[in-house]
Every structure is written in structure tokens, then in C-alpha cells.
Scaffold this motif. Structure first.
Motif, mmCIF file in Angstrom:
data_model
loop_
_atom_site.group_PDB
_atom_site.id
_atom_site.type_symbol
_atom_site.label_atom_id
_atom_site.label_comp_id
_atom_site.label_asym_id
_atom_site.label_seq_id
_atom_site.Cartn_x
_atom_site.Cartn_y
_atom_site.Cartn_z
ATOM 1 N N SER A 98 0.393 -1.557 -0.208
ATOM 2 C CA SER A 98 -0.479 -0.166 -0.325
ATOM 3 C C SER A 98 0.354 1.197 -0.263
ATOM 4 C CB SER A 98 -0.829 -0.007 1.324
ATOM 5 O OG SER A 98 0.035 -0.432 2.249
ATOM 6 N N ALA A 99 1.917 1.814 0.160
ATOM 7 C CA ALA A 99 2.928 2.524 -0.068
ATOM 8 C C ALA A 99 3.909 3.109 -0.830
ATOM 9 C CB ALA A 99 3.689 2.461 1.648
ATOM 10 N N PHE A 100 4.438 4.153 -1.092
ATOM 11 C CA PHE A 100 5.260 4.373 -2.467
ATOM 12 C C PHE A 100 6.092 4.961 -1.372
ATOM 13 C CE2 PHE A 100 1.542 4.300 -5.065
ATOM 14 C CZ PHE A 100 2.503 3.308 -5.757
ATOM 15 N N PRO A 101 7.474 4.231 -0.998
ATOM 16 C CA PRO A 101 8.542 5.644 -0.414
ATOM 17 C C PRO A 101 8.925 6.069 -1.345
ATOM 18 C CG PRO A 101 9.342 3.014 -1.151
ATOM 19 C CD PRO A 101 7.766 3.035 -1.745
ATOM 20 N N LEU A 102 9.407 7.571 -0.755
ATOM 21 C CA LEU A 102 9.960 9.007 -0.590
ATOM 22 C C LEU A 102 11.017 9.231 -0.661
ATOM 23 C CD1 LEU A 102 6.603 11.147 -0.413
ATOM 24 C CD2 LEU A 102 7.116 9.845 -2.503
ATOM 25 N N PRO A 103 12.287 8.260 -0.899
ATOM 26 C CA PRO A 103 13.449 8.533 0.228
ATOM 27 C C PRO A 103 13.910 9.725 -0.057
ATOM 28 C CG PRO A 103 13.851 7.848 -2.267
ATOM 29 C CD PRO A 103 12.186 7.863 -1.824
ATOM 30 N N GLY A 104 13.757 10.697 -1.100
ATOM 31 C CA GLY A 104 14.123 12.218 -0.825
ATOM 32 C C GLY A 104 14.607 12.854 0.686
ATOM 33 N N ARG A 105 12.931 12.695 1.119
ATOM 34 C CA ARG A 105 12.236 12.655 2.528
ATOM 35 C C ARG A 105 12.552 11.911 3.598
ATOM 36 N NH1 ARG A 105 13.683 17.851 2.707
ATOM 37 N NH2 ARG A 105 13.355 18.916 0.600
ATOM 38 N N GLN A 106 12.668 10.751 3.587
ATOM 39 C CA GLN A 106 12.427 9.172 4.583
ATOM 40 C C GLN A 106 10.946 8.871 4.718
ATOM 41 O OE1 GLN A 106 15.358 9.125 6.982
ATOM 42 N NE2 GLN A 106 17.203 8.469 5.831
ATOM 43 N N ALA A 107 10.510 8.897 3.782
ATOM 44 C CA ALA A 107 8.531 9.428 3.772
ATOM 45 C C ALA A 107 7.739 8.107 2.862
ATOM 46 C CB ALA A 107 8.551 10.663 3.668
ATOM 47 N N LEU A 108 6.463 8.298 3.813
ATOM 48 C CA LEU A 108 6.020 6.513 2.735
ATOM 49 C C LEU A 108 4.769 7.557 2.775
ATOM 50 C CD1 LEU A 108 6.584 3.803 5.139
ATOM 51 C CD2 LEU A 108 7.228 4.187 2.258
ATOM 52 N N TRP A 109 4.284 7.456 1.221
ATOM 53 C CA TRP A 109 2.847 7.536 0.931
ATOM 54 C C TRP A 109 1.606 5.967 0.855
ATOM 55 C CZ3 TRP A 109 1.231 8.433 -4.620
ATOM 56 C CH2 TRP A 109 0.070 8.988 -5.263
ATOM 57 N N TYR A 110 0.863 6.399 1.327
ATOM 58 C CA TYR A 110 -0.002 5.810 1.193
ATOM 59 C C TYR A 110 -1.439 6.405 0.747
ATOM 60 C CZ TYR A 110 2.453 3.596 5.645
ATOM 61 O OH TYR A 110 3.390 3.073 5.997
ATOM 62 N N GLU A 111 -0.902 5.929 -1.095
ATOM 63 C CA GLU A 111 -1.664 6.398 -1.831
ATOM 64 C C GLU A 111 -3.586 5.921 -1.122
ATOM 65 O OE1 GLU A 111 -2.767 7.003 -7.025
ATOM 66 O OE2 GLU A 111 -1.619 5.363 -5.658
ATOM 67 N N ARG A 112 -3.899 4.894 -0.814
ATOM 68 C CA ARG A 112 -5.065 5.135 -0.499
ATOM 69 C C ARG A 112 -5.604 5.758 0.232
ATOM 70 N NH1 ARG A 112 -3.549 -1.149 -2.196
ATOM 71 N NH2 ARG A 112 -3.815 -0.746 0.540
ATOM 72 N N ASP A 113 -5.440 5.377 1.651
ATOM 73 C CA ASP A 113 -5.438 5.750 2.388
ATOM 74 C C ASP A 113 -5.432 7.497 2.337
ATOM 75 O OD1 ASP A 113 -5.814 3.064 3.242
ATOM 76 O OD2 ASP A 113 -4.185 3.438 4.454
ATOM 77 N N GLY A 114 -4.652 8.558 1.807
ATOM 78 C CA GLY A 114 -4.019 9.143 1.807
ATOM 79 C C GLY A 114 -3.729 9.903 2.501
ATOM 80 N N ILE A 115 -2.058 9.614 3.349
ATOM 81 C CA ILE A 115 -1.790 10.010 4.455
ATOM 82 C C ILE A 115 -0.435 9.690 4.194
ATOM 83 C CG2 ILE A 115 -0.703 8.711 6.394
ATOM 84 C CD1 ILE A 115 -2.810 7.436 7.271
ATOM 85 N N ILE A 116 0.364 10.814 4.634
ATOM 86 C CA ILE A 116 1.995 10.780 4.632
ATOM 87 C C ILE A 116 1.932 10.625 5.761
ATOM 88 C CG2 ILE A 116 4.190 11.825 3.299
ATOM 89 C CD1 ILE A 116 2.239 13.472 1.543
ATOM 90 N N SER A 117 3.680 10.017 5.565
ATOM 91 C CA SER A 117 4.025 9.154 7.761
ATOM 92 C C SER A 117 6.025 9.887 7.428
ATOM 93 C CB SER A 117 4.055 8.388 7.879
ATOM 94 O OG SER A 117 4.452 7.769 8.841
#
Length: 451
Positions: A98-117
Motif C-alpha cells: 500500500s505504500a510508495f517510498p519517498l526516500p528524498g524525505r525519508q517518507a512513505l505515501w499511502y495513496e489509498r489512505d491519503g496519508i504521508i508519514s
């Protein structure tokens, strides 16, 4: 008659021989997933995504463990992660599902849930007390610094409810509100980005209720909203937190420590620059502040040095030139030349550059951009016949300008300002050693003997 025979039977006791005490004493053994089985499970999940591959040669160890590779047009630059143990299967499975890593900011984007951690770095030491104040806990600051029930309450609050929750009024009214909060990093962020000290505290920024079309747009929003949110925390809660930036990575540069030997005083120093020098030696200050405090020692003596230099030329300060003839003496750069020329000999400067092995760093144009690089010969040896005092003066002044001037766009020919948590600030060690040496020599030159 036995006890069993004396009880009423429903016909099942004899077959199963059930005893209620077994519920407490029976040890159930869960099936163990081997590393090979975990890798196979990840490969199955990776087939559902075009941007993920799992590579493994069948070996184990730091070099041979499986690698999970995130790539593809939606992902941008490739990001490789070592799969260290089968115990990480659950966390990586959740990421692949369920997640797409955003390594430039050490983050995860959960597209279906509308959440970025996204991981946050910064002043973790002050965070428990700031959370306690925001939650209106009746506690003392010192109680939040030690392990115990209060700190456990803080960790529990971060993990379940979060802190500094901000909620945007929903527009239109039927839509879910967008929310931002600080929370504890979950296992997915830890296994993907945090490879050292995973057991220590790590906090994250969570954006929920946001909708994006692709990871690039998600990362842009994370930077925009996250930077503003961290500023609000700093302004209202007094805690310095920031999003991860790859430019902030530590270089691992070592610094020479002083021996700690204190000698009986034989000279008296000017009080003001001596206090500046003492403040600069504090390791609690950030590198930019330390550099400027050492520079202020040199700045204190600019008037004296300029007067002496102008007198030697038989001119007024406004008419004279610097000792090296390249700058008017009336400018700060010219006066810095005068201070260095009066307080140090070329042999002392060259000896310090060689003895402290500073030439390899101070001649590297990639270490600190936009500043003068010292000339260097073969094997990083000094160039014969070169008076390094003028080169040192130019580099010290250039770096001072990069720290002090924060005009948008860099203010003309100079590059942007050096940020306190940026990579260049982390790599200031050799330049701090240099300016500290200059400041020490200036203090000694204008000191007076004790009688």
C-alpha cells in the motif's frame, strides 16, 4: 471412586482430557518463517508492482542479504533497502501492498489512505517537555528527562494519539478534514530508512486526508506543509524539528581533540575577544555560531591592525591598501588581511595547515562551495614559495559572507546562505579549526605580559 469418576461427564472429558489450568501453562509454538520463505513471500508481493524488484543470490550476511529495490518512472531515483531478517516481513509486506517510498524525505505515501508519514529530525531532547505542556500535564521538566512512568505516558501519547494535532475545517463540509500531527515512527519507516539505533526514539510527521496524483506531487506537498508545520511548532512550542533532507547527511569527519593540559597564565588577554573565544569553544553551539564567534575575535582587532598597517605605509586608513596589496584597507576584507599579517607569519600558517592536515579539505572545491580554495601541490603538499596568509584570509572572509548574508538568490555572485542543519554546516570542521587557530594567535599577539 476417583475424582474424575465422581464428576458428571458430558462425554468429552475422557476423549480430550481437558483441564482448565492448561490454558495458563500450555506453550503454543508459532510456525517459524525462514529467511528464504520470507524472501519468496516478498517476491510474490513485488510481482504486483511494476516499480519494485527483490534481488537475492541465496546467501546471507551484510553483502549477500536480499535487496528490495524501488524504481520506475513514478518513483524517481532508485532506492535499495537491505532485507535483514525474516522478522521484517510484516513491515515490508505492508509497504509493498500500500505504500510508495519517498526516500528524498525519508517518507512513505499511502495513496489509498491519503496519508504521508515522514521522519522528523531535530531536538528530541526538548520534545517530551513540549508535549507535556501542550497536553497540560502537571509535571516538572526534569521528570520528563528520565526513564519512568511519565516518559512512558509521553511515548504512549505519541504512538496512539500523536501530538500538536492541527485540523483544517473540511471544505466542502462533507469532505474529510486534512490533519497534521507528530507521532512516533512506525515499523515501516524504521525498516525502510532507519538502519542505526532502531530501538531509540524516532518521531514522524503524519499528514492525513490529502489526495495526490503521484509521488512527486505528494513529496512537494510534504515539503510545503511539513516545513510550515515545523515552523509553527518551533514558534509556539519551542522545539526545533525538521523534515529529513539528504543534504543533511553526516560526513563522518573526525576532529582533533585538545589534550586538556592547562598552563599557569603568563599573559593577560583583552576581555571581550577572550570571552568570544571562550563562547566559540562550547560544543553546545552549532557550527555556524562557533565559526562566527572565532571570526569576531579577529574582527575585534581590525581597527588596531588597520591603524598599524596604514602608519607603516605613511597613509590614512581610507587611502592605504591591505598588506597583500589586493584590497583597500578601509574595507573589512582589507582589515582582515591586516590582522592576519600582523598576528601570524607565513611559516606559522603553513605549518598549521600541514601539521593539522587541513590542506586536503581546504583545497577541495566540493567541501564548501562558493569560497576560495587554497592552492595545493602534489600529494596535498604546500606550493613552494606561496604565502598562504592571503589565501587563508580570502577563504575566511568568503565563508563569513556565506554564513552572514541571507539575501534571496545569494546576493549577487555568492551562492545561497549556509543552512544550520545543511551538509556544508556539518562539514565546517576544518574551517573551524583554521579560524580558531587564527583567533588564538591574534589573542596572543595583542596580549600583554602578566607581572
Amino acid at each position: 471412586m476417583t475424582e474424575t469418576q465422581g464428576r458428571e461427564s458430558d462425554g468429552f472429558e475422557d476423549e480430550f482430557d481437558y483441564d482448565a489450568w492448561d490454558d495458563d501453562s500450555w506453550e503454543f509454538e508459532e510456525p517459524v518463517t525462514t529467511y528464504a520463505e520470507a524472501v519468496a513471500a516478498l517476491r510474490v508481493k513485488a510481482r504486483t508492482r511494476a516499480d519494485v524488484t527483490v534481488q537475492w543470490n541465496g546467501g546471507r550476511g551484510q553483502r549477500d542479504d536480499a535487496r528490495i529495490i524501488f524504481s520506475g518512472p513514478k518513483r524517481g531515483p532508485e532506492h535499495r533497502v537491505r532485507f535483514r531478517s525474516a522478522s521484517q516481513l510484516g513491515a515490508f509486506s505492508g509497504i509493498l501492498e500500500s505504500a510508495f517510498p519517498l526516500p528524498g524525505r525519508q517518507a512513505l505515501w499511502y495513496e489509498r489512505d491519503g496519508i504521508i508519514s515522514a521522519r522528523l529530525v531535530g531536538d528530541y531532547e526538548s520534545l517530551p517537555w513540549a508535549v507535556a505542556r501542550s497536553e497540560k500535564w502537571n509535571v516538572r521538566r526534569k521528570d520528563m528527562k528520565t526513564e519512568g512512568p511519565l516518559r512512558d505516558d509521553f511515548l504512549g501519547t505519541l504512538a496512539h494519539r500523536g501530538a500538536f494535532l492541527c485540523e483544517e475545517p473540511p471544505v466542502p463540509p462533507a469532505a474529510d478534514a486534512r490533519k497534521i500531527r507528530v507521532t512516533r515512527s512506525d515499523e515501516a519507516l524504521e525498516v525502510l530508512y532507519r538502519r542505526r539505533l532502531p530501538q531509540s526514539l524516532s518521531v514522524a510527521l503524519e499528514l492525513s486526508g490529502f489526495s495526490f496524483s503521484d509521488p512527486t506531487e505528494a513529496e512537494e506537498a510534504l515539503v510545503e506543509y511539513g516545513t510550515s508545520y515545523c515552523h509553527e511548532i518551533a514558534r509556539n512550542a519551542g522545539v526545533s524539528l525538521r523534515l529529513w533532507n539528504p543534504d543533511y547527511a553526516l560526513n563522518g569527519r573526525s576532529h582533533r581533540d585538545r589534550a586538556g593540559r592547562v598552563k599557569f597564565p603568563v599573559r593577560t588577554y583583552d576581555a571581550i575577544p577572550a570571552e568570544m573565544y571562550a563562547a566559540a569553544t562550547s560544543t553546545g553551539r552549532d557550527s555556524l555560531e562557533r565559526y562566527l564567534k572565532y571570526y569576531q575575535v579577529l574582527e575585534f582587532y581590525m581597527g588596531r591592525a588597520a591603524d598599524t598597517c596604514a602608519l607603516a605605509q605613511g597613509k590614512k586608513v581610507n587611502e592605504a591598501s591591505s598588506p597583500y596589496g589586493t584590497n583597500p584597507l578601509r574595507t573589512e576584507r582589507g582589515k582582515l588581511d591586516a590582522v592576519i599579517d600582523a598576528a601570524l607569519t607565513t611559516t606559522q600558517v603553513t605549518g598549521h595547515l600541514v601539521g593539522d592536515r587541513l590542506l586536503p579539505d581546504l583545497s577541495n572545491p566540493q567541501l564548501i562551495t562558493g569560497v576560495h580554495c587554497l592552492p595545493v601541490g602534489a600529494a596535498f603538499q604546500p606550493v613552494a614559495g606561496t604565502d598562504y596568509r592571503s589565501h587563508v584570509s580570502e577563504r575566511v572572509y568568503d565563508l563569513r559572507c556565506r554564513i552572514v548574508h541571507a539575501k534571496e538568490g545569494g546576493g549577487g555572485k555568492r551562492p545561497d546562505v549556509i543552512l544550520p542543519a545543511g551538509r556544508e554546516a556539518r562539514d565546517l570542521g576544518p574551517d573551524i579549526q583554521l579560524v580558531a587557530f587564527l583567533a588564538e594567535r591574534a589573542l596572543q599577539h595583542w596580549a600583554t605580559p602578566l607581572t
